[in-house]
Design an enzyme around this catalytic site. Structure first.
Site, PDB file in Angstrom:
ATOM      1  N   PHE A   1       0.806  -1.219   0.000  1.00 29.20           N
ATOM      2  CA  PHE A   1       0.000   0.000   0.000  1.00 29.20           C
ATOM      3  C   PHE A   1       0.840   1.269   0.000  1.00 29.20           C
ATOM      4  O   PHE A   1       0.356   2.342  -0.388  1.00 29.20           O
ATOM      5  CB  PHE A   1      -0.959  -0.004   1.191  1.00 29.20           C
ATOM      6  CG  PHE A   1      -0.394   0.479   2.486  1.00 29.20           C
ATOM      7  CD1 PHE A   1      -0.664   1.757   2.960  1.00 29.20           C
ATOM      8  CD2 PHE A   1       0.409  -0.351   3.273  1.00 29.20           C
ATOM      9  CE1 PHE A   1      -0.149   2.203   4.173  1.00 29.20           C
ATOM     10  CE2 PHE A   1       0.918   0.082   4.478  1.00 29.20           C
ATOM     11  CZ  PHE A   1       0.644   1.361   4.929  1.00 29.20           C
ATOM     12  N   LYS A   2       2.097   1.181   0.401  1.00 23.74           N
ATOM     13  CA  LYS A   2       2.934   2.371   0.442  1.00 23.74           C
ATOM     14  C   LYS A   2       3.100   3.002  -0.946  1.00 23.74           C
ATOM     15  O   LYS A   2       3.373   4.194  -1.070  1.00 23.74           O
ATOM     16  CB  LYS A   2       4.298   2.049   1.038  1.00 23.74           C
ATOM     17  CG  LYS A   2       4.257   1.451   2.445  1.00 23.74           C
ATOM     18  CD  LYS A   2       3.649   2.390   3.463  1.00 23.74           C
ATOM     19  CE  LYS A   2       3.514   1.763   4.830  1.00 23.74           C
ATOM     20  NZ  LYS A   2       4.751   1.554   5.547  1.00 23.74           N
ATOM     21  N   ASP A   3       2.921   2.199  -2.001  1.00 26.57           N
ATOM     22  CA  ASP A   3       3.007   2.735  -3.364  1.00 26.57           C
ATOM     23  C   ASP A   3       1.978   3.826  -3.613  1.00 26.57           C
ATOM     24  O   ASP A   3       2.221   4.751  -4.406  1.00 26.57           O
ATOM     25  CB  ASP A   3       2.794   1.632  -4.400  1.00 26.57           C
ATOM     26  CG  ASP A   3       3.932   0.638  -4.463  1.00 26.57           C
ATOM     27  OD1 ASP A   3       5.088   1.048  -4.243  1.00 26.57           O
ATOM     28  OD2 ASP A   3       3.669  -0.551  -4.727  1.00 26.57           O
TER      29      ASP A   3
ATOM     30  N   THR B   1       7.671   0.746   3.394  1.00 31.51           N
ATOM     31  CA  THR B   1       7.969   2.136   3.043  1.00 31.51           C
ATOM     32  C   THR B   1       9.306   2.242   2.325  1.00 31.51           C
ATOM     33  O   THR B   1       9.451   2.998   1.361  1.00 31.51           O
ATOM     34  CB  THR B   1       7.981   3.029   4.299  1.00 31.51           C
ATOM     35  OG1 THR B   1       6.659   3.157   4.804  1.00 31.51           O
ATOM     36  CG2 THR B   1       8.503   4.422   3.985  1.00 31.51           C
TER      37      THR B   1
END
Length: 495
Positions: free
Chosen positions: A112-114, A147
Site C-alpha cells: 500500500f505504500k506505493d 515504506t
C-alpha cells in the site's frame, strides 16, 4: 492552504514548503490549518471519474499552490498502467454483502505504500521548483518493511534528490529485504540497523533535529526531507483511496449514497488509519474506524485507556510492517482532537520522549472512543484467519490484512454492529510467502524466490510481475550499522 506545526502553531508554511520540509524543525508534524468539506454532490461527481481524476480533485483541496493540471499529471504518472496492474488502481473486492476489501497492493512494490510513494517524489520535485530551492534534497527513511522499497522505487534517479533507507536488521521479510538491497538508481542508499524499527525511526528523527548535521549538510549542498508518513505528502494521497472506495461501493450498487461504512485498518505508524480519519472529517459518511494491531498492541491499549505506553516488550511478528511501538502519526490525531492545542501536544510528546508514556485528557479520551475501536491479533489467530479466508472465500491474504480481518470480526462480535465494513488489504500475500503457505497448510521452500513459484503452483493466484522480476537481480547493498552510527552513515552517504 497553510500548514502549521503540531508543537508550535505560530510556524506556518505553504503546501510546497510543508512537503519540502517533511518534518517541522521543532520536531512537530506539519498539519493543514483547516479541513476542506465534501458533500453528496461531490461524491456523485467523483463516482464517474477515474482514480487519477479523483486524486487530483481531492488533493487540490489541500495543495492550493499546485494547479489541477499539475496534480492530474502527477496522478497519471503515479497510477498509470506501467505502474499498476489494474485500471481501478485501488479496487474494492466484495467478500459478502456486509464485507469488502480495499486492495492497495497493485502497484510496483506490491504494498500500500506505493499509493503515496509514487506521488510524493513528484510533489517534492515540484515543491523544489516552486520554492526556488537549489540544494539537493536528501530523503531519510526508516522502514518497517514496505515504506523503504516504495520510497526507493519512487525516488530512484529523481533529479535533485538522494535517498537513504534504514531498516531493522532481521526485522523485515526476506522478499522485503531483497526488494530494497537490489534497488537500482545512482542516488539511492540502503543500510540495515542493529535493532528494531523504533530504533531506526528514532535515529532518523534524531538526525532531523540535529542542528550541527543540518549545517554540515547545508555546506555540502544538501537539506534533509522525509518520505516517512511524518511528511504530509505521504498522508494526503492516502485520504484519496477511502473516498474512492466509498464512491465505488455506491457506483456498483453495494451501498446507498449517504449510508455509513466502517473502515478496518491494520496499522503501525498510524498514518493509514489517520488518512481515513481525515476523510471522515471532510464529510465522508464513516461510522467507526477500527484500528487493528498485531502483538505490538500499544495502539489498542491507548485507544481503550487513553494511556500511551511504549514501555513494553517488542515482538517480531509475521506482520513486520506493524512491529512498531512509537506511532508517530498519533501526534497529528491528538493535535486535532485537542482543538489544535500545541502546548498540550508538546507536553505529551515530551513525556513520551523522557518517560516512554503519556496519558491524554478526559476530553481526548472521549473523542477517541467516539471515533475509534481498537483491537489486536496474535500470531496464532493471524495464521488461522489466513487459513479461514482461503478455505471459506478462496481469498489469499497476507498477515497484515489477516490482522485487520481478525480485529474486524472481534469488533462485530463485541458490538453487534452490522454496518457495512471495508477492511484494508495492505500487501500482496506474495511478499510474505512463508507465513501464508504455512497458514494454508503447506511447507514453504527455503528460497524466498522459489516460494513465489510454489505459492502460485499451490493457489493459482498470479505472482505480481515486479516480484517475479527479482529473480536474477544482484544485491547492491550490504551495509549494517548500530543505531548510534546512523548519523555517521548519513554523513558518509552525503560526502
Amino acid at each position: 492552504m497553510k500548514y502549521y506545526s503540531t508543537r508550535d502553531t505560530s510556524l506556518r508554511y505553504d503546501a510546497a514548503e510543508a512537503i519540502q520540509m517533511g518534518l517541522s524543525r521543532d520536531g512537530g508534524l506539519l498539519t493543514p490549518m483547516e479541513i476542506p468539506q465534501i458533500d453528496e454532490r461531490f461524491l456523485r461527481e467523483m463516482m464517474t471519474l477515474s482514480y487519477q481524476e479523483r486524486t487530483a480533485r481531492v488533493m487540490g483541496f489541500y495543495l492550493t499552490d499546485y494547479t489541477q493540471e499539475e496534480l492530474l499529471g502527477f496522478a497519471e504518472n503515479a497510477y498509470g498502467p506501467d505502474k499498476y496492474d489494474t485500471a481501478a488502481v485501488a479496487p474494492v473486492r466484495t467478500v459478502d454483502a456486509k464485507t469488502h476489501s480495499l486492495e492497495l497492493w497493485h502497484g510496483p512494490t506490491s504494498a500500500f505504500k506505493d499509493m503515496a510513494l509514487q506521488m510524493l517524489p513528484q510533489l517534492l520535485s515540484a515543491a523544489l521548483r516552486k520554492t526556488g530551492e537549489e540544494k539537493t534534497a536528501c530523503i531519510l527513511v526508516a522502514t518497517s518493511g514496505d515504506t523503504g522499497k516504495g520510497a526507493l522505487e519512487g525516488f530512484a534517479d529523481v533529479p535533485q534528490t538522494k535517498i537513504m533507507v534504514f531498516y531493522p536488521k532481521d526485522g523485515v521479510s526476506a522478499i522485503q529485504e531483497l526488494q530494497m538491497v537490489t534497488q537500482d538508481g545512482a542516488n539511492v542508499g540502503v543500510c540495515s540497523v542493529v535493532g528494531n524499527f523504533d530504533d531506526a525511526q528514532s535515529g532518523v528523527k534524531r538526525i532531523f533535529s540535529d542542528l550541527k548535521i543540518r549545517e554540515i549538510l547545508a555546506e555540502r549542498g544538501y537539506f534533509l526531507s522525509s518520505a516517512n508518513s511524518i511528511n504530509w505528502g505521504r498522508i494526503l494521497p492516502q485520504v484519496v483511496y477511502y473516498i474512492s472506495a466509498y464512491c465505488d461501493l455506491v457506483r456498483d450498487g453495494r451501498l446507498e449514497m449517504g449510508a455509513k461504512v466502517n473502515f478496518c485498518v491494520p496499522t503501525g505508524n498510524f498514518g493509514d488509519i489517520l488518512a481515513a480519519y481525515y476523510a471522515k472529517r471532510m464529510g465522508l459518511p464513516v461510522n467507526m474506524l477500527i484500528c487493528a494491531s498485531n502483538s505490538n498492541n500499544v495502539l489498542t491499549d491507548f485507544l481503550r485507556t487513553g494511556v500511551y505506553d511504549r514501555n513494553r516488550p517488542f515482538h517480531t511478528t509475521m506482520s513486520p510492517s506493524m512491529d512498531i511501538l512509537i506511532s508517530s502519526n498519533m501526534e497529528r490525531l491528538i493535535f486535532d482532537l485537542s482543538g489544535g492545542n500545541d502546548a498540550e501536544v508538546r507536553g505529551y510528546m515530551k513525556s513520551l520522549s523522557e518517560e516512554g508514556r503519556y496519558e491524554v485528557s478526559d476530553a481526548i479520551k472521549a473523542a477517541l472512543a467516539a471515533e475509534y475501536w481498537g483491537g489486536c491479533c496474535g500470531e496464532e489467530d493471524c495464521a488461522a484467519t489466513m487459513a479461514a479466508y482461503w478455505k471459506n472465500h478462496h481469498y489469499l491474504i497476507d498477515p497484515h490484512t489477516a490482522v485487520a480481518v481478525n480485529v474486524m470480526e472481534q469488533y462485530r462480535a463485541a458490538t453487534g454492529d452490522e454496518t457495512v465494513t471495508v477492511f484494508v488489504s495492505t500487501a500482496s500475500p506474495y511478499k510474505f510467502g512463508d507465513s501464508v503457505l504455512e497458514a494454508i497448510g503447506e511447507q514453504p521452500v527455503e528460497n524466498s524466490l522459489e516460494r513465489l513459484e510454489q505459492m502460485h503452483a499451490v493457489t493459482g493466484v498470479a505472482v505480481p510481475r515486479r516480484l517475479a522480476a527479482l529473480r536474477g537481480k544482484e544485491r547492491r547493498f550490504h551495509q549494517v550499522c548500530e543505531k548510534l552510527e546512523m548519523e555517521e552513515t548519513v554523513l558518509e552517504f552525503l560526502k
